[in-house]
Every structure is written in structure tokens, then in C-alpha cells.
Design an enzyme around this catalytic site. Structure first.
Site, mmCIF file in Angstrom:
data_model
loop_
_atom_site.group_PDB
_atom_site.id
_atom_site.type_symbol
_atom_site.label_atom_id
_atom_site.label_comp_id
_atom_site.label_asym_id
_atom_site.label_seq_id
_atom_site.Cartn_x
_atom_site.Cartn_y
_atom_site.Cartn_z
ATOM 1 N N THR A 30 0.824 -1.208 0.000
ATOM 2 C CA THR A 30 0.000 0.000 0.000
ATOM 3 C C THR A 30 0.861 1.263 0.000
ATOM 4 O O THR A 30 0.435 2.296 -0.525
ATOM 5 C CB THR A 30 -0.926 0.054 1.235
ATOM 6 N N GLU B 91 -3.591 -6.185 -1.709
ATOM 7 C CA GLU B 91 -2.787 -5.083 -1.182
ATOM 8 C C GLU B 91 -2.245 -5.500 0.184
ATOM 9 O O GLU B 91 -3.014 -5.892 1.067
ATOM 10 C CB GLU B 91 -3.629 -3.807 -1.025
ATOM 11 N N ASP C 194 6.120 -1.955 -6.389
ATOM 12 C CA ASP C 194 5.569 -2.822 -5.339
ATOM 13 C C ASP C 194 5.284 -4.240 -5.874
ATOM 14 O O ASP C 194 4.976 -4.398 -7.059
ATOM 15 C CB ASP C 194 4.293 -2.199 -4.724
HETATM 16 ZN ZN LIG Z 1 0.398 -1.596 -6.561
#
Ligand SMILES: [Zn+2]
Length: 257
Positions: A42, A103, A161
Site C-alpha cells: 500500500t 494489497e 511494489d
Molecule cells: Zn500496486
């Protein structure tokens, strides 16, 4: 009032005239609409993570808190969550339509005391929860190991990410993702040390692996960025985006026919 009841009966009769559906037979050729599983961090503390993912114009099917470890389902799996954005893998685009998004709450990349970017670690208990969740989802939808990916894979120019501290190897050990055989990587490395491949080779192999990458034949900014993301996942000790022999060997093993 005397005429109301016959009218109502006529309306009901019209409703009954719609085709009845017999669902007793099933086609052999079918699969889940969910083909990909995409992992994210996140990049925000807990309260903001939950607020953004429930109130803003972004979402994910699942949100995994770090401490205490909690797993929230924010979007049903048969609905589309808005987590991937502009994305591509092996020529498939618009991956929101064909994926589940998880997430993972983690602050992500932050500037350290010396100004250098550092990535937050994931607590082991949080990773345990992520692994258990990934196992369930992969089993439910029959998602292939080469389609369990990071945001950093499908949108490398915008995203890093879940980042270099995410233990992809742990998912590999659980059989959840494709992973290069370390013995094969070690065996191929000397040849790449002796004769480093050129930019065209790296671009062709990165594209074959799945990335959307232009074949410019130069070690340009896009290639450096994508190599860095690739290294974060498979060789997180060094992710400078340089085309070294070990990176070439990993890529070669992953993309060997
Ligand atoms: Zn992402």
C-alpha cells in the site's frame, strides 16, 4: 378495483413467458475469468491504507494488515477491483478485468537517514497470511504459477511494489510462482561473465519473460528500470538495474524454451 386483479394476473402471465433456463448441462470448455493474481504494497500506514482502498477511486479484493495481522476482503472475487491500472503481461493488457488484487499494508520505500531510499520489511506473520491467502485464491481459480505477479511486473515504469523486501522466494518454495533453478543459474553465469549479452538480448528476453519493453537495442532508461524491477524480485541483494552476468543467467534460465 374490480379490473385491477385481472390486469395483475395478465402481467404475471407475461412474466412467465420469458424463457426458462435449464442449467443442468455444462460445457467442458470453460475456466475462471480470474487468470492473474497481482501483489501490491500500500505504501501507506494502516488507517490511510484502509481509507484509500475503501473510499477513493482505487481498490483491491484483499487488504492484509501488518500488525495485528488481519485479512479484509473489500471487493468480492467475482467483481472487478481497480488495482492494476495501465498494465501488461505477455501482451495481455487491462489486467484488472482478469485478476485478483492483494494489497499488503507496508510503508514501502521511504528515505533513510542518509537520504537513500530504503524499503520496509514485511513481518513474517503478515507473509504467512499472504501465502495462505494466495494458496486459496490460486486453488479456487486455477491460476498458473507464471501468472502470480507483482505490480512491479505488470506496470514496471510506474510501480515497484511489492518491492525488494517482499520474499518472492517463499512463494516459490510453496510452489506458487515460477522460480529459476539456482544450479542452472550458477552453471550459466560464467558464460555471461565471459561474453556479456548486449541490450537487444536483454530486451528480447525481458519481453519473452512477460514485460512490455521496447526493442531499442540500447541500455536506455526503460531497460534499466525494468531490469531493476526484475532484480528486486529474483535477486533482491542488488537491484541497480545494471545488466550483470547473474541477472543474465537468471533471465536465461527463466526464459529457456
Ligand atoms: Zn500496486
Amino acid at each position: 378495483m374490480r379490473f385491477a386483479l385481472p390486469c395483475l394476473l395478465l402481467l404475471l402471465a407475461a412474466g412467465c413467458a420469458r424463457p426458462a433456463i435449464d442449467a443442468s448441462r455444462h460445457a467442458k470448455s470453460q475456466d475462471s475469468r480470474v487468470q492473474f493474481l497481482i501483489l501490491h504494497f500500500t505504501g501507506e500506514p494502516w488507517d490511510r491504507s484502509m481509507k484509500i482502498l475503501t473510499e477513493d477511486n482505487v481498490s483491491a479484493h484483499y487488504l492484509v494488515r501488518d500488525s495485528p495481522v488481519e485479512v479484509y476482503r473489500l471487493v468480492d472475487e467475482d467483481r472487478r477491483a481497480w488495482h492494476a491500472g495501465a498494465s501488461s503481461w505477455k501482451g495481455q493488457t487491462q489486467l484488472n478485468a482478469a485478476s485478483i488484487g492483494i494489497e499488503i499494508q507496508n510503508l514501502g520505500d521511504v528515505a533513510g537517514p542518509d537520504g537513500k531510499v530504503v524499503y520496509h520489511a514485511y513481518p513474517p506473520e503478515q507473509i504467512d497470511a499472504v501465502v495462505a491467502l494466495v494458496k486459496q485464491i490460486v486453488a479456487r481459480h486455477g491460476i498458473r504459477p507464471d501468472r502470480v505477479l507483482g505490480h512491479s511486473d505488470i506496470a514496471p515504469m510506474r510501480k515497484v511494489d511489492p518491492g525488494p523486501t517482499f520474499p518472492w522466494k517463499r512463494l516459490a518454495d510453496e510452489g506458487l510462482i515460477t522460480w529459476p533453478d539456482p544450479a542452472k543459474v550458477a552453471a550459466r553465469k560464467p558464460a555471461f561473465e565471459a561474453a556479456p549479452p548486449d541490450a537487444a538480448w536483454f530486451q528480447e528476453r525481458l519481453a519473452r519473460h512477460g514485460f512490455e519493453i521496447p526493442a531499442t537495442g540500447r541500455f536506455d532508461a526503460v531497460t534499466t528500470r525494468i531490469l531493476g524491477n526484475f532484480q528486486m524480485k529474483y535477486r533482491p541483494a542488488v537491484y541497480d538495474g545494471r545488466p550483470d552476468a547473474e541477472t543474465a543467467a537468471i533471465l536465461d534460465v527463466l526464459t529457456a524454451p
